[in-house]
Motif scaffolding. Structure first.
Motif, PDB file in Angstrom:
ATOM      1  N   GLY A 153      -2.104   0.280  10.333  1.00 37.02           N
ATOM      2  CA  GLY A 153      -2.376  -0.468   9.471  1.00 37.02           C
ATOM      3  C   GLY A 153      -1.566  -1.720   9.919  1.00 37.02           C
ATOM      4  N   LYS A 201     -10.447  -3.819  -4.741  1.00 32.69           N
ATOM      5  CA  LYS A 201      -9.162  -3.730  -4.440  1.00 32.69           C
ATOM      6  C   LYS A 201      -8.513  -3.833  -5.632  1.00 32.69           C
ATOM      7  CE  LYS A 201      -8.577  -5.794   0.316  1.00 32.69           C
ATOM      8  NZ  LYS A 201      -7.439  -6.785   0.808  1.00 32.69           N
ATOM      9  N   THR A 210      -3.893  -8.093  -6.752  1.00 32.94           N
ATOM     10  CA  THR A 210      -4.656  -8.279  -5.580  1.00 32.94           C
ATOM     11  C   THR A 210      -5.834  -9.597  -6.453  1.00 32.94           C
ATOM     12  OG1 THR A 210      -6.753  -7.380  -4.132  1.00 32.94           O
ATOM     13  CG2 THR A 210      -5.891  -6.852  -6.064  1.00 32.94           C
ATOM     14  N   ARG A 237       0.584  -1.537   0.074  1.00 32.14           N
ATOM     15  CA  ARG A 237      -0.101  -0.238  -0.023  1.00 32.14           C
ATOM     16  C   ARG A 237       0.771   1.447   0.006  1.00 32.14           C
ATOM     17  NH1 ARG A 237      -2.525  -0.130   5.001  1.00 32.14           N
ATOM     18  NH2 ARG A 237      -2.428  -2.376   5.194  1.00 32.14           N
ATOM     19  N   LEU A 245       3.118 -19.255   0.231  1.00 32.14           N
ATOM     20  CA  LEU A 245       3.371 -18.038  -0.035  1.00 32.14           C
ATOM     21  C   LEU A 245       5.005 -17.856  -0.309  1.00 32.14           C
ATOM     22  CD1 LEU A 245       0.264 -15.978   0.167  1.00 32.14           C
ATOM     23  CD2 LEU A 245       0.591 -16.384  -1.771  1.00 32.14           C
ATOM     24  N   ALA A 268      -0.322 -13.498   3.999  1.00 28.82           N
ATOM     25  CA  ALA A 268      -1.503 -14.001   3.960  1.00 28.82           C
ATOM     26  C   ALA A 268      -1.645 -14.001   5.923  1.00 28.82           C
ATOM     27  CB  ALA A 268      -2.017 -14.931   4.131  1.00 28.82           C
ATOM     28  N   LEU A 289      -5.074 -11.731  -8.771  1.00 26.59           N
ATOM     29  CA  LEU A 289      -3.680 -13.245  -8.830  1.00 26.59           C
ATOM     30  C   LEU A 289      -4.046 -13.730  -8.015  1.00 26.59           C
ATOM     31  CD1 LEU A 289      -1.978 -13.840 -10.957  1.00 26.59           C
ATOM     32  CD2 LEU A 289      -0.520 -12.776  -9.859  1.00 26.59           C
ATOM     33  N   ASP A 290      -4.105 -14.607  -7.865  1.00 23.41           N
ATOM     34  CA  ASP A 290      -3.681 -16.090  -6.336  1.00 23.41           C
ATOM     35  C   ASP A 290      -2.326 -16.219  -6.813  1.00 23.41           C
ATOM     36  OD1 ASP A 290      -3.758 -17.571  -5.191  1.00 23.41           O
ATOM     37  OD2 ASP A 290      -5.278 -18.619  -5.199  1.00 23.41           O
ATOM     38  N   LEU A 302      -1.043 -18.203  -5.758  1.00 27.98           N
ATOM     39  CA  LEU A 302      -0.695 -20.124  -5.498  1.00 27.98           C
ATOM     40  C   LEU A 302      -0.614 -20.573  -7.103  1.00 27.98           C
ATOM     41  CD1 LEU A 302      -1.459 -20.799  -2.081  1.00 27.98           C
ATOM     42  CD2 LEU A 302       0.604 -20.042  -2.868  1.00 27.98           C
ATOM     43  N   SER A 344      -8.739  -9.309  -5.499  1.00 24.99           N
ATOM     44  CA  SER A 344     -10.156  -8.932  -5.440  1.00 24.99           C
ATOM     45  C   SER A 344     -10.625  -7.778  -6.237  1.00 24.99           C
ATOM     46  CB  SER A 344      -9.934  -8.237  -3.324  1.00 24.99           C
ATOM     47  OG  SER A 344     -10.610  -6.651  -3.042  1.00 24.99           O
ATOM     48  N   GLY A 374      12.604  -6.150   9.050  1.00 20.68           N
ATOM     49  CA  GLY A 374      12.141  -5.993  11.405  1.00 20.68           C
ATOM     50  C   GLY A 374      10.707  -5.674  11.456  1.00 20.68           C
TER      51      GLY A 374
END
Ligand SMILES: NC(=O)c1ccc[n+]([C@@H]2O[C@H](COP(=O)([O-])OP(=O)(O)OC[C@H]3O[C@@H](n4cnc5c(N)ncnc54)[C@H](OP(=O)(O)O)[C@@H]3O)[C@@H](O)[C@H]2O)c1
Length: 317
Positions: free
Chosen positions: A181, A36, A31, A14, A96, A76, A50-51, A53, A33, A175
């Motif tokens: 968020g 989004k 994404t 983001r 992932l 995830a 896109l997935d 996996l 979704s 780190g």
């Protein structure tokens, strides 16, 4: 540069996408979704649903975009943390980091992509022996907690696979994130005095503000050479220092203190190790090789001024 950001709507993505666009780069942003994807387009990126996996879909998306570089920011971790069943909590993230990384790298090589930047982590993954602050050359923990073995294996896999890939493979070990968020649940715990210091609180943590993580990612894309870089602030610090400070900044009462046996009983081995044995990370290599400096050089300034209302624009989560 045309940058393909896989996982463009997460904590780093983001902040990364608007910055890349502002610097004149072209961005293809992914994404899962459709909603989004619309937000990413509104920022000025090309968006792909896109997935990560789905190997064939990843191959098609990368081949269609033909980017110069790929950034892998897919995790995830948005759900409820579960320290006792850590590997279950990280199960999809581990996929992932293993399959997802392989799919993206295969697509990169098929399409002639020259640069690949992947998200890794520094913190509990460090060996819990020797000095309090580790470099990229120091070993990772050979004996992770039983609940974290699969997650450690996935981190090792990702780092090895990216480093060994026949392109400029760059691993960014971020780190512990903070910022809008990333900190809300922790802030809530500290306000409610539900995050006690376990034992000595001597475990050392390295922090990084999300905006600084995004800037370091751009530095790696523009100036990095293959290798591993730790992206942390200048002040690794024991829990016994940063946690009371965070409580003070939030106007909360000081954290409770509980003995190790009680911490283990109440929160489990992972929490005890984090609070008593963690090692921090050095950012010397990233500063020198990437010509990057964290805007918040210390979590002291960052907790006070960077926990909420970051000025940078971004996609709503
Ligand atoms: N170093 C650290 O301390 C660290 C590192 C990572 C995360 N975290 C923390 O974990 C929390 C959640 O992280 P987050 O906000 O980045 O969210 P997240 O749920 O981990 O998602 C990260 C990105 O991965 C994408 N993604 C997830 N599953 C995918 C899949 N199967 N295929 C393709 N893309 C996939 C998401 O996209 P869509 O959901 O839009 O598809 C999103 O863009 C935050 O509090 C963050 O600070 C901390």
């Amino acid at each position: 540069m045309h940058v393909f950001v896989a996982g463009a709507t997460g904590a780093v993505g983001r902040r990364l996408v608007p910055r890349l666009l502002a610097r004149g780069h072209r961005v293809t942003a992914t994404t899962r979704s459709a909603a989004k994807a619309g937000e990413l387009r509104a920022l000025g990126a090309d968006a792909v649903v896109l997935d990560g996996l789905d190997a064939a879909a990843v191959g098609q998306a990368v081949a269609g975009a033909r980017p110069d570089a790929i950034v892998h920011q897919m995790t995830a971790l948005a759900g409820q943390p579960n320290l006792r069943r850590f590997d279950d909590w990280f199960a999809t993230t581990n996929e992932l980091r293993t399959q997802g990384t392989q799919h993206l790298l295969a697509a990169a090589q098929a399409t002639g992509v020259e640069r690949f930047v992947a998200q890794s982590y520094t913190g509990w993954t460090n060996a819990r022996t020797g000095g309090p602050v580790k470099t990229e050359d120091d070993p990772l923990d050979a004996e992770p907690a039983a609940a974290q073995r699969k997650t450690m294996a996935a981190v090792r896999f990702l780092e090895r696979t990216v480093r060994d890939a026949p392109l400029d493979g760059i691993v960014l070990r971020y780190g512990n994130f903070y910022g809008p968020g990333a900190s809300e649940s922790q802030v809530e715990l500290v306000r409610a005095r539900k995050l006690p210091i376990i034992g000595s609180g001597a475990g050392v943590w390295s922090w990084i503000h999300l905006d600084d993580a995004a800037e370091a990612t751009i530095a790696a894309l523009e100036r990095g050479t293959a290798g591993v870089y730790q992206i942390v602030d200048d002040e690794p610090a024991p829990v016994a220092q940063w946690l009371p400070y965070l409580a003070e900044v939030l106007g909360a009462k000081p954290p409770m203190r509980v003995p190790v046996w009680l911490g283990r009983l109440a929160a489990g081995e992972v929490a005890v190790r984090w609070m008593t044995e963690s090692r921090g990370a050095s950012n010397e290599k990233a500063k020198n090789a990437l010509d990057w400096r964290p805007g918040f050089a210390s979590w002291r300034d960052g907790f006070r001024n960077g926990l909420v209302d970051a000025p940078a624009p971004g996609v709503a989560s």
